[in-house]
Design a protein around this motif. Sequence first.
Motif, short mmCIF file in Angstrom:
data_model
loop_
_atom_site.label_atom_id
_atom_site.label_comp_id
_atom_site.label_asym_id
_atom_site.label_seq_id
_atom_site.Cartn_x
_atom_site.Cartn_y
_atom_site.Cartn_z
N GLN A 64 61.32 12.01 66.16
CA GLN A 64 61.16 11.39 67.92
C GLN A 64 60.24 12.80 68.31
OE1 GLN A 64 65.20 11.27 69.67
NE2 GLN A 64 65.28 13.01 69.08
N CYS A 76 57.01 5.67 66.85
CA CYS A 76 58.38 4.80 67.89
C CYS A 76 57.77 4.01 68.18
CB CYS A 76 58.31 5.98 69.47
SG CYS A 76 59.60 5.29 70.88
N ALA A 92 66.30 7.95 65.59
CA ALA A 92 65.83 9.34 65.42
C ALA A 92 66.13 10.00 65.26
CB ALA A 92 66.54 9.56 67.01
N PRO A 209 60.33 8.25 72.36
CA PRO A 209 60.35 10.02 71.68
C PRO A 209 60.85 11.40 72.47
CG PRO A 209 58.51 9.47 72.92
CD PRO A 209 59.58 8.08 72.77
#
Length: 227
Positions: A64, A76, A92, A209
């Motif tokens: 991420q 992502c 993540a 992200p």
Amino acid sequence: MPSLLALDSSTDMMALALVTPGQTRVFEAAGGAQASARMLPEVKALLAGAGLDLADLDAVAFGQGPGAFTGLRTACAVAQGLAFGLGKPVLAIDSLMLVAEDARAQGAGDDIWVAMDARIGEIYAARYRWVDEAWTVVEPPALYRPEALAAHWGVPAAAAGSALAEYAEPLGPLPRAWPRARSRAAALGALALAAWQRGEARDAAEALPVYVRDKVALTTAERERRL
């Protein structure tokens, strides 16, 4: 044990890992602009090599950030698209923690500063500590000028990441440094499995992200001032 696919393109190296009950398969290649074109074909090759289909996955993990803007969006988007299509969750993964995990595998110890080249004269950095078989975040990812990071961390117990070579002079002598990764993909797979075991799976809609900064390039005037 779950079957997990993990993707990271936060640096100029694309790293993929397929964690299965019997084995972790990894793939690494040049990332950057090539990541968006190569990621899905290499994912399919990893799955085929393991005799699995996408439907066999329990979750999709992704780096991420922080890291390269385009690379973060690529990992992502692919993770989110696959997870939505499969009806599976995402995991993540802190892309700087990935560097700490790789350094630990190289013998860096359990207290590690990560410093990654963020371009335009800056560094993404964070500090991690390995406690009770898991990573804890001592200082979260942030953006530093090299001189500011050198003043902030003093002499770290251990340091890892691409900025150590790129900014060797302003960062000063480091007695224990790991500027090169052994296997980002292997570290990614290990962190994905740990995140799954901690119950950190989340809905695919939450595959977002972490940028840390919102400026990706210098203006012409800013470049001229640095000359």
